[in-house]
Motif scaffolding. Structure first.
Motif, PDB file in Angstrom:
ATOM      1  N   GLY A   9     -13.655 -41.967  33.493  1.00  0.00           N
ATOM      2  CA  GLY A   9     -14.234 -41.331  32.319  1.00  0.00           C
ATOM      3  C   GLY A   9     -13.150 -40.749  31.441  1.00  0.00           C
ATOM      4  N   ARG A  10     -13.574 -39.904  30.533  1.00  0.00           N
ATOM      5  CA  ARG A  10     -12.633 -39.245  29.616  1.00  0.00           C
ATOM      6  C   ARG A  10     -12.560 -37.762  29.938  1.00  0.00           C
ATOM      7  NH1 ARG A  10     -10.496 -42.508  25.977  1.00  0.00           N
ATOM      8  NH2 ARG A  10     -11.649 -44.405  25.476  1.00  0.00           N
ATOM      9  N   LEU A  11     -11.356 -37.196  29.784  1.00  0.00           N
ATOM     10  CA  LEU A  11     -11.181 -35.768  30.021  1.00  0.00           C
ATOM     11  C   LEU A  11     -11.920 -34.978  28.951  1.00  0.00           C
ATOM     12  CD1 LEU A  11      -8.980 -36.684  32.012  1.00  0.00           C
ATOM     13  CD2 LEU A  11      -7.685 -34.707  31.284  1.00  0.00           C
ATOM     14  N   ALA A  12     -12.703 -33.993  29.382  1.00  0.00           N
ATOM     15  CA  ALA A  12     -13.477 -33.160  28.470  1.00  0.00           C
ATOM     16  C   ALA A  12     -12.599 -32.098  27.818  1.00  0.00           C
ATOM     17  CB  ALA A  12     -14.630 -32.504  29.209  1.00  0.00           C
ATOM     18  N   ARG A  13     -11.514 -31.731  28.474  1.00  0.00           N
ATOM     19  CA  ARG A  13     -10.553 -30.771  27.924  1.00  0.00           C
ATOM     20  C   ARG A  13      -9.222 -31.008  28.621  1.00  0.00           C
ATOM     21  NH1 ARG A  13     -13.862 -27.511  31.346  1.00  0.00           N
ATOM     22  NH2 ARG A  13     -12.650 -26.704  33.081  1.00  0.00           N
ATOM     23  N   ASP A  14      -8.174 -30.371  28.137  1.00  0.00           N
ATOM     24  CA  ASP A  14      -6.864 -30.517  28.764  1.00  0.00           C
ATOM     25  C   ASP A  14      -6.904 -29.968  30.190  1.00  0.00           C
ATOM     26  OD1 ASP A  14      -5.875 -31.572  26.417  1.00  0.00           O
ATOM     27  OD2 ASP A  14      -4.885 -29.728  25.786  1.00  0.00           O
ATOM     28  N   PRO A  15      -6.197 -30.621  31.132  1.00  0.00           N
ATOM     29  CA  PRO A  15      -6.132 -30.094  32.502  1.00  0.00           C
ATOM     30  C   PRO A  15      -5.462 -28.727  32.530  1.00  0.00           C
ATOM     31  CG  PRO A  15      -5.261 -32.330  32.384  1.00  0.00           C
ATOM     32  CD  PRO A  15      -5.475 -31.868  30.983  1.00  0.00           C
ATOM     33  N   CYS A  33     -18.339 -38.782  32.345  1.00  0.00           N
ATOM     34  CA  CYS A  33     -18.552 -40.140  32.833  1.00  0.00           C
ATOM     35  C   CYS A  33     -19.869 -40.662  32.259  1.00  0.00           C
ATOM     36  CB  CYS A  33     -18.580 -40.130  34.355  1.00  0.00           C
ATOM     37  SG  CYS A  33     -18.749 -41.764  35.062  1.00  0.00           S
ATOM     38  N   ASP A  34     -19.776 -41.664  31.418  1.00  0.00           N
ATOM     39  CA  ASP A  34     -20.940 -42.221  30.732  1.00  0.00           C
ATOM     40  C   ASP A  34     -21.868 -42.900  31.734  1.00  0.00           C
ATOM     41  OD1 ASP A  34     -22.641 -43.042  28.718  1.00  0.00           O
ATOM     42  OD2 ASP A  34     -21.380 -44.709  28.081  1.00  0.00           O
ATOM     43  N   ARG A  35     -23.171 -42.620  31.632  1.00  0.00           N
ATOM     44  CA  ARG A  35     -24.158 -43.248  32.518  1.00  0.00           C
ATOM     45  C   ARG A  35     -24.523 -44.653  32.080  1.00  0.00           C
ATOM     46  NH1 ARG A  35     -28.761 -38.761  33.958  1.00  0.00           N
ATOM     47  NH2 ARG A  35     -27.378 -37.259  34.952  1.00  0.00           N
ATOM     48  N   GLY A  36     -24.126 -45.040  30.878  1.00  0.00           N
ATOM     49  CA  GLY A  36     -24.419 -46.381  30.396  1.00  0.00           C
ATOM     50  C   GLY A  36     -25.801 -46.531  29.785  1.00  0.00           C
ATOM     51  N   ARG A  37     -26.433 -45.442  29.437  1.00  0.00           N
ATOM     52  CA  ARG A  37     -27.732 -45.506  28.780  1.00  0.00           C
ATOM     53  C   ARG A  37     -27.810 -44.415  27.734  1.00  0.00           C
ATOM     54  NH1 ARG A  37     -31.522 -41.792  30.381  1.00  0.00           N
ATOM     55  NH2 ARG A  37     -30.999 -40.538  32.184  1.00  0.00           N
ATOM     56  N   ARG A  38     -28.845 -44.464  26.923  1.00  0.00           N
ATOM     57  CA  ARG A  38     -29.040 -43.475  25.860  1.00  0.00           C
ATOM     58  C   ARG A  38     -30.348 -42.732  26.092  1.00  0.00           C
ATOM     59  NH1 ARG A  38     -25.284 -44.018  22.007  1.00  0.00           N
ATOM     60  NH2 ARG A  38     -24.198 -45.982  21.879  1.00  0.00           N
ATOM     61  N   ASP A  39     -30.400 -41.499  25.601  1.00  0.00           N
ATOM     62  CA  ASP A  39     -31.628 -40.710  25.721  1.00  0.00           C
ATOM     63  C   ASP A  39     -32.593 -41.086  24.592  1.00  0.00           C
ATOM     64  OD1 ASP A  39     -30.672 -39.456  23.451  1.00  0.00           O
ATOM     65  OD2 ASP A  39     -30.284 -37.537  24.432  1.00  0.00           O
ATOM     66  N   ALA A  40     -33.696 -40.367  24.495  1.00  0.00           N
ATOM     67  CA  ALA A  40     -34.723 -40.660  23.494  1.00  0.00           C
ATOM     68  C   ALA A  40     -34.199 -40.516  22.069  1.00  0.00           C
ATOM     69  CB  ALA A  40     -35.931 -39.747  23.701  1.00  0.00           C
ATOM     70  N   ASN A  41     -33.185 -39.697  21.857  1.00  0.00           N
ATOM     71  CA  ASN A  41     -32.615 -39.488  20.521  1.00  0.00           C
ATOM     72  C   ASN A  41     -31.501 -40.480  20.192  1.00  0.00           C
ATOM     73  OD1 ASN A  41     -34.312 -37.275  20.117  1.00  0.00           O
ATOM     74  ND2 ASN A  41     -32.848 -35.903  21.124  1.00  0.00           N
ATOM     75  N   LEU A  70      -8.578 -41.499  28.827  1.00  0.00           N
ATOM     76  CA  LEU A  70      -9.350 -42.277  29.776  1.00  0.00           C
ATOM     77  C   LEU A  70      -8.620 -42.236  31.111  1.00  0.00           C
ATOM     78  CD1 LEU A  70     -11.918 -43.986  29.857  1.00  0.00           C
ATOM     79  CD2 LEU A  70     -10.523 -45.963  29.262  1.00  0.00           C
ATOM     80  N   ILE A  71      -9.326 -41.875  32.178  1.00  0.00           N
ATOM     81  CA  ILE A  71      -8.705 -41.616  33.467  1.00  0.00           C
ATOM     82  C   ILE A  71      -9.555 -42.185  34.594  1.00  0.00           C
ATOM     83  CG2 ILE A  71      -9.835 -39.373  33.719  1.00  0.00           C
ATOM     84  CD1 ILE A  71      -7.250 -38.287  34.963  1.00  0.00           C
ATOM     85  N   VAL A  72      -8.898 -42.597  35.677  1.00  0.00           N
ATOM     86  CA  VAL A  72      -9.578 -43.036  36.892  1.00  0.00           C
ATOM     87  C   VAL A  72      -9.127 -42.122  38.027  1.00  0.00           C
ATOM     88  CG1 VAL A  72      -9.833 -44.880  38.591  1.00  0.00           C
ATOM     89  CG2 VAL A  72      -9.701 -45.436  36.179  1.00  0.00           C
ATOM     90  N   VAL A  73     -10.109 -41.616  38.774  1.00  0.00           N
ATOM     91  CA  VAL A  73      -9.826 -40.729  39.895  1.00  0.00           C
ATOM     92  C   VAL A  73     -10.551 -41.257  41.114  1.00  0.00           C
ATOM     93  CG1 VAL A  73     -10.119 -38.391  40.812  1.00  0.00           C
ATOM     94  CG2 VAL A  73      -9.600 -38.715  38.395  1.00  0.00           C
ATOM     95  N   ASP A  74      -9.846 -41.307  42.241  1.00  0.00           N
ATOM     96  CA  ASP A  74     -10.553 -41.519  43.495  1.00  0.00           C
ATOM     97  C   ASP A  74     -10.191 -40.387  44.431  1.00  0.00           C
ATOM     98  OD1 ASP A  74      -8.693 -42.450  45.797  1.00  0.00           O
ATOM     99  OD2 ASP A  74      -8.071 -43.751  44.157  1.00  0.00           O
ATOM    100  N   GLY A  75     -11.159 -40.008  45.226  1.00  0.00           N
ATOM    101  CA  GLY A  75     -10.961 -38.879  46.119  1.00  0.00           C
ATOM    102  C   GLY A  75     -12.178 -38.652  46.984  1.00  0.00           C
ATOM    103  N   ARG A  76     -12.430 -37.397  47.281  1.00  0.00           N
ATOM    104  CA  ARG A  76     -13.573 -37.036  48.132  1.00  0.00           C
ATOM    105  C   ARG A  76     -14.380 -35.943  47.454  1.00  0.00           C
ATOM    106  NH1 ARG A  76     -12.199 -32.238  50.702  1.00  0.00           N
ATOM    107  NH2 ARG A  76      -9.978 -31.800  50.626  1.00  0.00           N
ATOM    108  N   PHE A 102      -4.055 -44.130  35.085  1.00  0.00           N
ATOM    109  CA  PHE A 102      -4.426 -44.426  33.710  1.00  0.00           C
ATOM    110  C   PHE A 102      -5.533 -45.469  33.754  1.00  0.00           C
ATOM    111  CE2 PHE A 102       0.176 -43.439  33.524  1.00  0.00           C
ATOM    112  CZ  PHE A 102       0.101 -42.308  32.739  1.00  0.00           C
ATOM    113  N   ALA A 103      -6.476 -45.381  32.831  1.00  0.00           N
ATOM    114  CA  ALA A 103      -7.605 -46.311  32.848  1.00  0.00           C
ATOM    115  C   ALA A 103      -7.573 -47.292  31.696  1.00  0.00           C
ATOM    116  CB  ALA A 103      -8.918 -45.539  32.825  1.00  0.00           C
ATOM    117  N   GLY A 104      -6.647 -47.175  30.812  1.00  0.00           N
ATOM    118  CA  GLY A 104      -6.611 -48.084  29.683  1.00  0.00           C
ATOM    119  C   GLY A 104      -5.249 -48.065  29.042  1.00  0.00           C
ATOM    120  N   PRO A 105      -5.090 -48.864  28.016  1.00  0.00           N
ATOM    121  CA  PRO A 105      -3.810 -48.874  27.317  1.00  0.00           C
ATOM    122  C   PRO A 105      -3.568 -47.552  26.607  1.00  0.00           C
ATOM    123  CG  PRO A 105      -5.420 -50.194  26.142  1.00  0.00           C
ATOM    124  CD  PRO A 105      -6.050 -49.780  27.438  1.00  0.00           C
TER     125      PRO A 105
END
Length: 159
Positions: A9-15, A33-41, A70-76, A102-105
């Motif tokens: 996803g994308r960072l919402a603010r600076d770490p 992290c985008d769910r891939g759908r849109r709400d009623a609006n 854009l960032i990728v994190v794996d963990g627990r 890094f998740a993108g260029p």
């Protein structure tokens, strides 16, 4: 037991970097992290995931990422209980990062250019970039159906 989380996803603010009393670096940040759908609006629906990174991962994320990256994190996944300022019991659920990537260029990351775009280590050869002549792909004839031979497979297979 299995406890594995992978998120992009994308960072919402600076770490934010802090140090424990023992001198360990710890960074906390939030990923949208985008769910891939849109709400009623018609607005995109996103989950807001809190992430904690320790030591070298904390230094890495604070050095090369900023709000919008854009960032990728794996963990627990980890939960913990604490008391807020009013004394109410609270539960925090967060991802403890094992790996951050890094998740993108570079160009797909937001920011003013002061983040990782100018400071990231280069993993390419140090030789100056030169235009490379592109050779035309060889052409192959399609042949015809008479080029194929029938294979007798009545015997045992050799493997």
């Amino acid at each position: 037991m299995l406890n594995v989380v992978a998120i992009m996803g994308r960072l919402a603010r600076d770490p934010e970097m802090r140090q424990t009393t023992t001198g360990k670096n710890v960074a906390s940040f939030r990923i949208a992290c985008d769910r891939g759908r849109r709400d009623a609006n018609g607005q995109s629906v996103a989950d807001w995931i809190d992430v904690v990174a320790w030591d070298r991962q904390a230094e890495f994320v604070c050095r090369y990422f900023q709000k919008g990256s854009l960032i990728v994190v794996d963990g627990r996944l980890q939960s913990r209980q604490y008391q807020d300022k009013t004394g109410a019991n609270r539960t925090a659920v967060e991802v403890v990062a094992n790996n951050i990537n890094f998740a993108g260029p570079k160009s797909s990351n937001a920011g003013d250019g002061n983040g990782y775009q100018n400071a990231a280590p280069s993993y390419q050869n140090a030789a100056p970039a030169r235009p490379v002549a592109v050779e035309a792909a060889p052409s192959y004839s399609a042949g015809n159906a008479d080029d194929f031979a029938v294979i007798d497979d009545s015997d045992d297979l050799p493997f």
